[in-house]
Design a protein around this motif. Structure first.
Motif, PDB file in Angstrom:
ATOM      1  N   ARG A   1      -4.307   7.283   3.464  1.00 56.55           N
ATOM      2  CA  ARG A   1      -4.597   6.817   2.102  1.00 56.55           C
ATOM      3  C   ARG A   1      -3.606   5.732   1.668  1.00 56.55           C
ATOM      4  NH1 ARG A   1      -8.453   9.452  -0.498  1.00 56.55           N
ATOM      5  NH2 ARG A   1      -7.754   8.735  -2.540  1.00 56.55           N
ATOM      6  N   ILE A   2      -2.327   5.920   2.015  1.00 56.78           N
ATOM      7  CA  ILE A   2      -1.339   4.886   1.671  1.00 56.78           C
ATOM      8  C   ILE A   2      -1.642   3.600   2.421  1.00 56.78           C
ATOM      9  CG2 ILE A   2       1.096   4.254   1.806  1.00 56.78           C
ATOM     10  CD1 ILE A   2       1.782   7.223   1.458  1.00 56.78           C
ATOM     11  N   ALA A   3      -2.019   3.730   3.707  1.00 58.47           N
ATOM     12  CA  ALA A   3      -2.261   2.559   4.544  1.00 58.47           C
ATOM     13  C   ALA A   3      -3.490   1.760   4.111  1.00 58.47           C
ATOM     14  CB  ALA A   3      -2.412   2.974   6.006  1.00 58.47           C
ATOM     15  N   MET A   4      -4.366   2.341   3.302  1.00 58.21           N
ATOM     16  CA  MET A   4      -5.519   1.614   2.785  1.00 58.21           C
ATOM     17  C   MET A   4      -5.123   0.555   1.758  1.00 58.21           C
ATOM     18  SD  MET A   4      -8.202   4.795   2.334  1.00 58.21           S
ATOM     19  CE  MET A   4      -9.386   3.792   1.404  1.00 58.21           C
ATOM     20  N   MET A   5      -3.951   0.719   1.171  1.00 59.58           N
ATOM     21  CA  MET A   5      -3.500  -0.203   0.130  1.00 59.58           C
ATOM     22  C   MET A   5      -3.014  -1.509   0.745  1.00 59.58           C
ATOM     23  SD  MET A   5      -3.443   1.413  -2.975  1.00 59.58           S
ATOM     24  CE  MET A   5      -1.987   0.926  -3.902  1.00 59.58           C
ATOM     25  N   PRO A   6      -3.188  -2.643   0.045  1.00 54.82           N
ATOM     26  CA  PRO A   6      -2.594  -3.896   0.520  1.00 54.82           C
ATOM     27  C   PRO A   6      -1.071  -3.783   0.541  1.00 54.82           C
ATOM     28  CG  PRO A   6      -4.189  -4.298  -1.236  1.00 54.82           C
ATOM     29  CD  PRO A   6      -3.948  -2.830  -1.204  1.00 54.82           C
ATOM     30  N   ILE A   7      -0.452  -4.418   1.512  1.00 51.65           N
ATOM     31  CA  ILE A   7       0.999  -4.337   1.629  1.00 51.65           C
ATOM     32  C   ILE A   7       1.684  -4.848   0.371  1.00 51.65           C
ATOM     33  CG2 ILE A   7       3.003  -5.258   2.871  1.00 51.65           C
ATOM     34  CD1 ILE A   7       1.290  -5.233   5.405  1.00 51.65           C
ATOM     35  N   ASN A   8       1.174  -5.944  -0.192  1.00 52.06           N
ATOM     36  CA  ASN A   8       1.852  -6.483  -1.372  1.00 52.06           C
ATOM     37  C   ASN A   8       1.824  -5.506  -2.544  1.00 52.06           C
ATOM     38  OD1 ASN A   8      -0.864  -6.859  -2.208  1.00 52.06           O
ATOM     39  ND2 ASN A   8      -0.825  -9.014  -1.578  1.00 52.06           N
ATOM     40  N   GLN A   9       0.717  -4.772  -2.703  1.00 50.68           N
ATOM     41  CA  GLN A   9       0.644  -3.768  -3.762  1.00 50.68           C
ATOM     42  C   GLN A   9       1.633  -2.629  -3.510  1.00 50.68           C
ATOM     43  OE1 GLN A   9      -1.539  -5.620  -6.314  1.00 50.68           O
ATOM     44  NE2 GLN A   9      -1.332  -3.437  -6.697  1.00 50.68           N
TER      45      GLN A   9
END
Length: 337
Positions: free
Chosen positions: A258-266
């Motif tokens: 779930r964390i990895a679904m987020m964009p890195i910049n976010q």
């Protein structure tokens, strides 16, 4: 109308699209996916970096190599544009049993390290000389050594990208100095978590307990040296989740996914924003004071006696004697500081 953002028109992607920054890394070599260090291993697995302590025969005990290995591996993940989140775990029976007392107490600071430490504050002869009862103790030689460990461990907190600590078996003493710097802790229900050395010969040098648990609950543990189970850690808010040991891998992977679904910049912006509040609480000051007191605790009358007892009878015997009155004298790992 033409756009400078590749050939795709702005707004043409689904709102949930995720990909590395377009064009920035095109044609450049990819960073290495794996690395082996003296105390741990590193592996990229898709968007996840996996850092795994790799001294299972010694309870993944901390040596002079550990802070450098950990900081280097964290930076490796932080700089890799493919990595969104890092997970730190341990091989064998537990996460980390603390500093290797076979080095730091029983053997009188005899090093097992790949680092060239001769003639420095890490030199085991120098530290042993600074720890002889009756001699003058230089607290800043002690502080220079211990603050180095904290700088390496705090790389989990100061990394730009989120870091998850996955705990099983035991995470005690110096092992908690590492885990409590993580952004998220997930653990097995039966994990043993705590800092028994507050009973003699230790104060948690990282100084993170009050920041993670609040004043009263932190004092409840450190004024007794008692430990929490993983289940209690989740109930107290120290861990974000606990589960039966057989489900720990599955639940950890679900969180990482779930964390990895987020964009890195976010992810970076969210972590920096939240860290600003934590740092404003005085994390750096807590670490400095706690590191000084940790050194003092090893130079009290009781601290000297514990070390001498460890050298004479073995640290397992000394730890057992320390803990028997509290009803938890059984040692479960190679180390306990």
């Amino acid at each position: 109308m033409e756009t400078s953002h590749n050939s795709d028109a702005l707004g043409s992607r689904p709102a949930g699209w995720r990909e590395p920054s377009s064009g920035l890394y095109e044609g450049r070599p990819e960073p290495a996916d794996e690395a082996t260090y003296p105390t741990l291993t590193y592996k990229r697995d898709g968007r996840v970096a996996r850092i795994t302590f790799n001294r299972p025969e010694r309870g993944n005990a901390i040596t002079a190599d550990t802070p450098l290995d950990l900081a280097h591996a964290i930076e490796r993940a932080d700089l890799d544009p493919r990595i969104h989140v890092t997970v730190v775990s341990g091989r064998g029976k537990g996460f980390c049993g603390g500093y290797d007392l076979g080095i730091f107490a029983e053997a009188g600071f005899q090093a097992e390290s790949g680092q060239h430490t001769e003639g420095t504050v890490l030199d085991p002869v120098v530290q042993a000389r600074n720890h002889i009862p009756g001699n003058t103790w230089d607290p800043m030689v002690d502080y220079a050594m211990m603050s180095r460990f904290n700088r390496g461990f705090s790389s989990l907190l100061h990394a730009n990208k989120p870091v998850v600590a996955k705990l099983h078996g035991f995470c005690v003493a110096g092992g908690t100095d590492i885990a409590l710097y993580a952004d998220q802790i997930i653990c097995a229900d039966d994990t043993k978590i705590g800092y028994p050395p507050t009973r003699v010969w230790g104060i948690p040098a990282a100084g993170m307990w009050a920041h993670r648990l609040g004043d009263q609950r932190a004092k409840r543990l450190l004024l007794t040296g008692d430990c929490l189970t993983g289940k209690q850690a989740a109930e107290w808010g120290l861990a974000v989740e606990s589960c039966p040991a057989e489900n720990l891998d599955e639940r950890t992977e679900a969180l990482l996914e779930r964390i990895a679904m987020m964009p890195i910049n976010q992810l970076i912006m969210a972590k920096l924003a939240l860290n600003s509040a934590l740092i404003a609480q005085g994390v750096a000051n807590s670490t400095m004071i706690s590191t000084v007191f940790d050194g003092i605790s090893r130079h009290t009358r009781e601290g000297y006696e514990f070390q001498m007892r460890s050298m004479r009878e073995g640290f397992r015997h000394a730890v057992r004697e320390r803990d028997e009155a509290f009803g938890d004298g059984k040692t479960e790992s190679r180390s306990d500081r």
